[in-house]
Design a protein around this motif. Structure first.
Motif, short mmCIF file in Angstrom:
data_model
loop_
_atom_site.label_atom_id
_atom_site.label_comp_id
_atom_site.label_asym_id
_atom_site.label_seq_id
_atom_site.Cartn_x
_atom_site.Cartn_y
_atom_site.Cartn_z
N MET A 1 0.84 -1.20 0.00
CA MET A 1 0.00 0.00 0.00
C MET A 1 0.87 1.25 0.00
SD MET A 1 -2.97 1.08 2.72
CE MET A 1 -3.94 2.56 2.45
N THR A 2 0.54 2.20 -0.85
CA THR A 2 1.30 3.44 -0.93
C THR A 2 0.62 4.52 -0.10
OG1 THR A 2 2.05 2.90 -3.15
CG2 THR A 2 2.23 5.20 -2.45
N PHE A 3 1.35 5.12 0.83
CA PHE A 3 0.79 6.16 1.69
C PHE A 3 1.22 7.53 1.18
CE2 PHE A 3 1.36 2.67 4.93
CZ PHE A 3 -0.01 2.40 5.08
N PRO A 4 0.36 8.55 1.40
CA PRO A 4 0.81 9.92 1.12
C PRO A 4 1.97 10.26 2.04
CG PRO A 4 -1.27 9.92 2.34
CD PRO A 4 -1.01 8.51 1.92
N ARG A 5 2.94 11.00 1.57
CA ARG A 5 4.18 11.14 2.32
C ARG A 5 4.12 12.19 3.42
NH1 ARG A 5 10.30 11.89 -0.16
NH2 ARG A 5 11.39 11.58 1.81
N TYR A 6 3.74 13.41 3.08
CA TYR A 6 3.78 14.49 4.06
C TYR A 6 2.37 14.93 4.42
CZ TYR A 6 8.68 14.75 2.72
OH TYR A 6 10.00 14.45 2.47
N ILE A 7 2.09 14.97 5.73
CA ILE A 7 0.76 15.34 6.23
C ILE A 7 0.91 16.53 7.15
CG2 ILE A 7 -1.27 14.53 7.48
CD1 ILE A 7 -0.19 11.64 6.87
N LEU A 8 0.12 17.56 6.91
CA LEU A 8 0.13 18.75 7.76
C LEU A 8 -1.05 18.67 8.71
CD1 LEU A 8 1.11 22.29 7.08
CD2 LEU A 8 -1.30 22.00 7.71
N GLY A 9 -0.82 18.99 9.99
CA GLY A 9 -1.87 18.97 10.99
C GLY A 9 -2.03 20.32 11.66
N ILE A 10 -3.28 20.68 11.95
CA ILE A 10 -3.59 21.99 12.54
C ILE A 10 -4.45 21.79 13.78
CG2 ILE A 10 -4.70 24.23 12.18
CD1 ILE A 10 -4.32 23.75 9.15
N ASP A 11 -4.08 22.46 14.87
CA ASP A 11 -4.92 22.44 16.07
C ASP A 11 -5.11 23.86 16.60
OD1 ASP A 11 -6.19 20.72 18.33
OD2 ASP A 11 -4.99 22.22 19.37
N THR A 12 -6.37 24.29 16.66
CA THR A 12 -6.72 25.59 17.25
C THR A 12 -7.89 25.39 18.20
OG1 THR A 12 -8.20 26.13 15.40
CG2 THR A 12 -5.92 26.89 15.23
N SER A 13 -7.85 24.33 18.98
CA SER A 13 -8.99 23.97 19.81
C SER A 13 -9.18 24.87 21.02
CB SER A 13 -8.86 22.52 20.29
OG SER A 13 -7.65 22.34 20.99
N CYS A 14 -8.10 25.53 21.47
CA CYS A 14 -8.21 26.39 22.64
C CYS A 14 -7.38 27.66 22.44
CB CYS A 14 -7.79 25.63 23.89
SG CYS A 14 -8.21 26.47 25.44
N ASP A 15 -6.27 27.79 23.16
CA ASP A 15 -5.50 29.03 23.09
C ASP A 15 -4.11 28.87 22.50
OD1 ASP A 15 -4.72 27.55 25.32
OD2 ASP A 15 -4.08 29.32 26.43
N ASP A 16 -3.82 27.71 21.91
CA ASP A 16 -2.54 27.51 21.22
C ASP A 16 -2.79 27.31 19.73
OD1 ASP A 16 -0.82 27.63 23.44
OD2 ASP A 16 -1.26 25.55 23.96
N THR A 17 -2.07 28.07 18.91
CA THR A 17 -2.14 27.87 17.46
C THR A 17 -1.03 26.90 17.09
OG1 THR A 17 -2.84 30.19 17.24
CG2 THR A 17 -2.20 29.02 15.23
N GLY A 18 -1.41 25.66 16.78
CA GLY A 18 -0.42 24.62 16.51
C GLY A 18 -0.50 24.11 15.09
N VAL A 19 0.65 24.02 14.44
CA VAL A 19 0.75 23.46 13.09
C VAL A 19 1.97 22.54 13.06
CG1 VAL A 19 0.96 23.90 10.61
CG2 VAL A 19 -0.26 25.53 12.07
N GLY A 20 1.77 21.32 12.59
CA GLY A 20 2.87 20.37 12.53
C GLY A 20 2.86 19.60 11.22
N VAL A 21 3.98 18.99 10.92
CA VAL A 21 4.11 18.17 9.70
C VAL A 21 4.72 16.83 10.09
CG1 VAL A 21 5.15 17.96 7.42
CG2 VAL A 21 4.44 20.22 8.26
N VAL A 22 4.12 15.74 9.60
CA VAL A 22 4.71 14.41 9.81
C VAL A 22 4.95 13.76 8.46
CG1 VAL A 22 3.54 14.12 12.03
CG2 VAL A 22 2.50 13.17 9.96
N GLU A 23 5.91 12.84 8.47
CA GLU A 23 6.23 12.07 7.27
C GLU A 23 5.78 10.63 7.48
OE1 GLU A 23 10.05 10.91 4.40
OE2 GLU A 23 10.33 12.19 6.16
N LEU A 24 4.92 10.15 6.61
CA LEU A 24 4.41 8.79 6.68
C LEU A 24 5.16 7.94 5.66
CD1 LEU A 24 2.37 6.74 7.79
CD2 LEU A 24 0.68 7.63 6.16
N ALA A 25 5.99 7.02 6.17
CA ALA A 25 6.84 6.21 5.31
C ALA A 25 6.04 5.07 4.67
CB ALA A 25 7.99 5.64 6.12
N PRO A 26 6.55 4.49 3.58
CA PRO A 26 5.86 3.38 2.91
C PRO A 26 5.56 2.20 3.84
CG PRO A 26 7.59 4.23 1.50
CD PRO A 26 7.75 4.91 2.83
#
Length: 333
Positions: A1-26
């Motif tokens: 199965m081939t996975f998408p490689r780079y995934i960006l995540g956003i969290d603004t649920s309370c008082d922190d503006t969070g943005v992160g990136v993860v790499e999903l390997a094959p």
């Protein structure tokens, strides 16, 4: 199965503006490539989070934080293969900022969008750190949540116990404000407790004799108020409260671990950064797994990790009609 490689995540649920990136390997393994958080300071003068101010701060900061996260990862927006954002639970106005930003970004890039559950993000922040496989218990303990889940299989959650009143982090904030120690209360209590005598102010463990695994912090707050009125030193008050709260959290979790036959406990959320809590779990009979550096408090990398888990599990992308939800029990996922 081939996975998408780079995934960006956003969290603004309370008082922190969070943005992160993860790499999903094959092979399905995941690596955090970036994790940028803008922590709002405007709320300190009020001793708590004002939802309207939080929403405005997110609007002002999210574009910059996203750019910083991509730069840290050494990527451009065009390199992304998926976007995830928190849809709940949380402050609706704040949630909408990150959710709409994430949807718009996914639509503009032509990539899948995944709505993520905030608590699931916290759990994956620790589980992914140790490449942990179910079954295990998960204690999510933060300023807005104190929940204990059994995780018999990945993606399946059974609510074992929850707070009946304040979340643990909220109680830390209120006791810190009462003692004049500052905001946020978690770090303030922890620092003051090092200088205090935990025996000077007696605190009784809440819910003694209960058969279940719920939490309650109202009694500890009342005891702290009475001790403060009686002239207790702030550092002694902090030391006594911290010890009682930690013993209660750890003791209840260990009872649940024995009842469910679990040898591993994931401990996540902002309060998971507390030194005394980590030391108590380290000295216990279970294997305690904590998030890596920068992943305890609310952040975007944990949401990217939740998105990666959804992709690995073969979940379909979320519709762009997905809305923000203030109350969203994880046990229903």
């Amino acid at each position: 199965m081939t996975f998408p490689r780079y995934i960006l995540g956003i969290d603004t649920s309370c008082d922190d503006t969070g943005v992160g990136v993860v790499e999903l390997a094959p092979d399905g393994s995941v690596q955090v490539r970036a994790n940028r958080v803008w922590s709002q300071t405007v709320h300190a003068q009020y001793g708590g989070v004002l939802p309207e101010l939080a929403s405005r701060e997110h609007v002002e900061r999210i574009d910059t934080v996203t750019g910083d996260a991509l730069a840290e990862a050494g990527l451009t927006a065009g390199d992304l293969a998926a976007v995830a954002a928190t849809s709940g639970p949380g402050l609706v106005g704040a949630l909408l900022v990150g959710l709409m930003y994430g949807k718009g970004m996914a639509q503009a890039l032509g990539v899948p969008f995944y709505a993520a559950h905030h608590l699931e993000g916290h759990i994956f922040a620790a589980a992914s750190e140790a490449d942990l496989q179910a079954p295990y218990l998960a204690l999510v303990v933060s300023g807005g949540h104190t929940h204990l889940f059994d995780v018999p299989r990945e993606g399946e959650y059974v609510l074992v116990g929850a707070t009946r009143d304040d979340a643990a982090g909220e109680a830390f904030d209120k006791v810190a404000r009462l003692a004049g120690l500052g905001y946020p209360g978690g770090p303030a209590i922890s620092e003051a407790a090092r200088r205090g005598d935990p025996e000077a102010v007696p605190f009784k463990e809440p819910l003694q004799g209960q058969k279940g695994f719920d939490f309650s912090f109202s009694g500890l707050k009342t005891a702290a108020l009475l001790a403060h009125r009686a002239g207790a030193k702030p550092e002694d008050l902090a030391a006594g409260f911290e010890r009682a709260a930690v013993r209660f959290l750890v003791g209840t979790t260990l009872r649940a671990a024995r009842a469910y036959g679990r040898e591993t406990v994931v401990v996540s959320g902002g309060v998971a950064a507390n030194r005394a809590l980590r030391e108590a779990f380290a000295a216990s009979s279970v294997r305690a797994v904590f998030p890596g550096k920068g992943l305890n408090t609310d952040n975007g990398a944990m949401i990217a990790l939740a998105g990666a888990a959804a992709i690995r599990a073969g979940r379909a992308p979320s519709p762009l009609s997905e809305g923000a939800v203030a109350y969203a029990p994880l046990a229903s996922v």
